[in-house]
Design a protein around this motif. Structure first.
Motif, PDB file in Angstrom:
ATOM      1  N   CYS B 275      55.113  44.431  40.446  1.00 13.77           N
ATOM      2  CA  CYS B 275      54.263  43.320  40.876  1.00 13.77           C
ATOM      3  C   CYS B 275      55.120  42.106  41.228  1.00 13.77           C
ATOM      4  O   CYS B 275      54.847  41.406  42.204  1.00 13.77           O
ATOM      5  CB  CYS B 275      53.272  42.949  39.770  1.00 13.77           C
ATOM      6  SG  CYS B 275      51.878  44.081  39.654  1.00 13.77           S
ATOM      7  N   ASP B 317      48.397  38.596  40.676  1.00 18.74           N
ATOM      8  CA  ASP B 317      48.689  39.906  40.086  1.00 18.74           C
ATOM      9  C   ASP B 317      50.027  39.878  39.367  1.00 18.74           C
ATOM     10  O   ASP B 317      50.177  40.411  38.262  1.00 18.74           O
ATOM     11  CB  ASP B 317      48.732  40.985  41.177  1.00 18.74           C
ATOM     12  CG  ASP B 317      47.349  41.340  41.673  1.00 18.74           C
ATOM     13  OD1 ASP B 317      46.372  40.796  41.119  1.00 18.74           O
ATOM     14  OD2 ASP B 317      47.248  42.151  42.608  1.00 18.74           O
ATOM     15  N   GLN B 338      40.042  39.279  40.037  1.00 17.75           N
ATOM     16  CA  GLN B 338      41.224  39.616  40.827  1.00 17.75           C
ATOM     17  C   GLN B 338      40.898  40.672  41.872  1.00 17.75           C
ATOM     18  O   GLN B 338      41.343  40.600  43.017  1.00 17.75           O
ATOM     19  CB  GLN B 338      42.331  40.135  39.909  1.00 17.75           C
ATOM     20  CG  GLN B 338      43.032  39.042  39.145  1.00 17.75           C
ATOM     21  CD  GLN B 338      44.034  39.637  38.180  1.00 17.75           C
ATOM     22  OE1 GLN B 338      43.675  40.078  37.099  1.00 17.75           O
ATOM     23  NE2 GLN B 338      45.285  39.666  38.570  1.00 17.75           N
TER      24      GLN B 338
END
Lengths: 221, 467
Positions: B275, B317, B338
């Motif tokens: 991420c 994220d 999200q």
């Protein structure tokens, strides 16, 4: 930007043809010689930033990989040396537990037993004396008359606790060592601990046999 | 370079039928999923709503709305826009158009069957893969039929040069069947055991976004932005690196759904660093497409909002995957916020932008109503902001409260209820906006062309270098 051509809100006009879009970006993506040696700050900063991210990623993985093991669910787990698998057990804690499970019935919580019926453990020369005799009494049991602290017990009947034939308890050597260590330092007794190895050695040496008598034991030092 | 100044050609007319079929069915699913999402969100704060009917309980409604949204709306629209971009940049007429039509019919038949199956209780229980297992092979075959046209458009392109949009569509066309078939085999045909099942499901759910929908949306945005602004993208020399980072690293971010859950530590750790690495991808996308911000017109309004949502969502994220954040946000409404930011704010809004750009070119007509476009833009932006903020606050409140053993579940439900009511309002606003889009779309299709397409579109000039 062709703001004048975007007057009709129902239709967004294009300001560039598809072919010129393709050609110009193909050129932009290509490695053009930087003749003046003027490196732009942005490309360099981006590459440094990306390298920084990769470095951070590598460090994080190194720290929180859990050794890439399918069995490690805690990211903070330390590398295994195999030693921590066998947890250290405090023999006093284990011994106290074993004592409460069985011995307490006859020798009672204060370790004084019942004069004339069940011999005492507190202050007893059999408990604080020879380790060899004490271990044998618990592993194989004891039958017959015995003199403890000057008092005659005519029909003592110590059950068999060790992992030997005819045992009703089948305690491991570790448990026997623990309970003996416990009684040797409880109620004012100050004798040293008994090791699991000693119990195992005596059990291996004597094997399966009937209960000891006090006479037999007194021959052993 | 300026020999091709016609904005529309026979190629657009040729692609009209199949692509409008895909777009139209996508819009129908968008409205259906909007209604389902509204019902599901009402059930979150008013559990008695429709509770007497087993078919329409929350578990069913949530699976239904998610499936209709992703496999109905996003898939249809994404494939249509992707194919359109490939044919436009390829400079040749769409080939295998009949395959697209047949594929689209079977795809939508499959999605319909899937919804019926879910109502009947055959949902799989895996997020973003609720499709009953017996529908999945049909969808895969239908997808293949549609994707054939994309592969032919790429291999038979007139221009040897390639552009970022083409890479993204091409990758997405191949990556979805890979994700879908592997997930099908590993979850249903030869089911993985225990933890591995959750790992596989997480990998698929993340892959659907990172490796399929995001590339399709980026393809559309990368095409539309320089077309409208008339400028070469400023960070284009990094576009290919950014593309490869998304494709290579993106697949490893699936484990972020398992952080704090019962999965081997390295899977979560790998997802966390993946991420973070994707932040580079998001930054390059931002750098290249930020020219869309502040431009007039519906296309750029939707695209710039979608770009912001995509980039902010990506950075969110990265932050929330860090374990000290995840301990609060994981398994709360925050993850829903999200997901909505990514799928609605990012992907959908980028699709809307490209859709407003593509439909006049495919039909040769202007949009029927400027008021409906403006209404849709306002409601969509307002709705997404409301939805993401309300779910985000609800999730944060919920996450904080769950960490305190003294706080009971009814107390948590009471604390999040106002925000869930707001989320329901957001879903209603979004539904109204999407109805405006559908009405506008149908009116546009029905309208008679007032002027020939050739005069409708101005002649295009050469693209300008970045200042």
């Amino acid at each position: 930007m062709s703001t004048s051509s975007n007057q009709d809100p129902r239709l967004t006009q294009s300001a560039a043809s598809d072919t010129s879009l393709l050609a110009a970006h193909e050129k932009a993506a290509g490695k053009q010689a930087d003749e003046k040696g003027n490196y732009k700050l942005m490309p360099l900063a981006l590459l440094f930033g990306f390298s920084g991210l990769i470095f951070w990623a590598g460090s994080y993985m190194g720290r929180f990989s859990g050794q890439f093991s399918g069995n490690i669910f805690d990211e903070n787990a330390q590398p295994s040396t195999g030693a921590e698998v066998v947890a250290k057990i405090d023999p006093i804690v284990l011994g106290k537990k074993q004592y409460a499970a069985a011995c307490i019935a006859c020798h009672l919580a204060d370790g004084k037993g019942l004069t004339g019926v069940n011999p005492p453990l507190a202050g007893s020369e059999w408990v604080t004396g020879s380790e060899e005799r004490l271990v044998r009494i618990v592993v194989h049991g004891l039958k017959g008359p015995i003199k403890v602290m000057g008092v005659e017990y005519s029909a003592a009947a110590m059950p068999v606790f060790g992992k030997v034939a005819g045992s009703g308890y089948n305690w491991s050597d570790e448990k026997i060592a623990a309970v003996l260590t416990y009684i040797r330092q409880e109620w004012g007794n100050t004798a040293g601990p008994i090791s699991t190895e000693l119990v195992a050695a005596i059990r291996a040496k004597e094997g399966d046999r009937k209960e000891w008598s006090a006479e037999e034991l007194l021959k052993i030092q | 370079m300026s020999h091709d100044t016609q904005e529309v050609s026979a190629n657009d007319a040729h692609a009209r039928g199949p692509l409008l079929l895909l777009l139209g069915s996508g819009l129908v699913w968008l409205v259906i999923s909007g209604v389902l999402a509204l019902i599901a969100s009402v059930q979150l704060h008013t559990p008695t709503f429709l509770a007497s009917c087993a078919w329409f309980t929350y578990g069913h409604m949530q699976a239904l709305q998610e499936t209709a949204f992703v496999y109905g709306w996003l898939a249809n629209a994404g494939l249509a826009l992707g194919l359109w971009v490939l044919t436009r940049l390829g400079g040749e007429a769409l080939r295998a158009g009949n395959w697209v039509t047949v594929g689209a019919l079977f795809w939508n038949l499959g999605v319909t069957l899937a919804l019926v199956g879910i109502v009947a209780g055959d949902a799989t229980g895996h997020s973003l893969l609720q499709l009953p297992r017996y529908v999945q092979p049909l969808l895969l075959i239908a997808y293949g039929a549609i994707a054939v046209a994309g592969v032919l458009a790429w291999s038979g392109r007139r221009n040897e040069a390639s552009y970022a949009s083409q890479w993204y569509v091409f990758a997405a066309l191949f990556l979805f069947p890979w994700l879908f078939s592997v997930a099908h085999v590993a979850l249903f045909v030869v089911p993985m055991r225990g933890v591995m099942q959750a790992v596989t499901a997480g990998w698929f759910a993340q892959g659907v976004f990172t490796l399929w929908l995001a590339p399709l949306a980026l393809a559309a945005a990368y095409y539309v932005v320089p077309k409208v602004t008339g400028r070469v993208l400023p960070g284009y020399q990094f576009a290919s690196l950014s593309f490869w980072v998304l494709i290579v690293v993106g697949a490893w971010t699936g484990g972020r759904h398992l952080i704090g859950g019962p999965a081997p530590a390295w899977i979560s750790s790998l997802a966390i660093v993946s991420c973070s690495l994707l932040v580079f991808h998001y930054f390059v996308v931002w750098l290249n497409l930020k020219g869309s911000i502040g431009q007039g017109g519906a296309v750029m309004k939707f695209t710039s909002f979608g770009l912001l949502a995509y980039v902010i969502g990506g950075c969110a994220d990265a932050f929330t995957s860090i374990r000290s954040f995840a301990v609060i946000t994981q398994f709360t409404y925050f993850t829903q916020a999200q997901q909505q930011l990514a799928l609605y704010g990012g992907i959908s809004m980028l699709f809307f932008g490209a859709l407003y750009f593509a439909v006049p070119r495919l039909t040769g007509k202007t949009w029927a109503s400027a008021a409906l476009i403006g209404g849709h833009a306002t409601t969509a932006i307002l709705g997404v902001l409301l939805l993401v903020i309300s779910l985000g606050v609800a999730g944060w409140t919920q996450g904080q409260a769950l960490l305190k053993p003294a706080v009971t579940f009814p107390e948590i439900a009471a604390a999040t209820r106002p925000w869930l009511l707001l989320a329901t309002a957001a879903y209603a606003v979004l539904l109204v906006g999407n109805l405006m889009l559908v009405v506008n779309f149908l009116q546009t299709l029905a309208a008679k062309p007032t002027v020939p397409a050739a005069t409708l579109f101005q002649a295009t000039s050469d693209i300008k270098e970045t200042a």
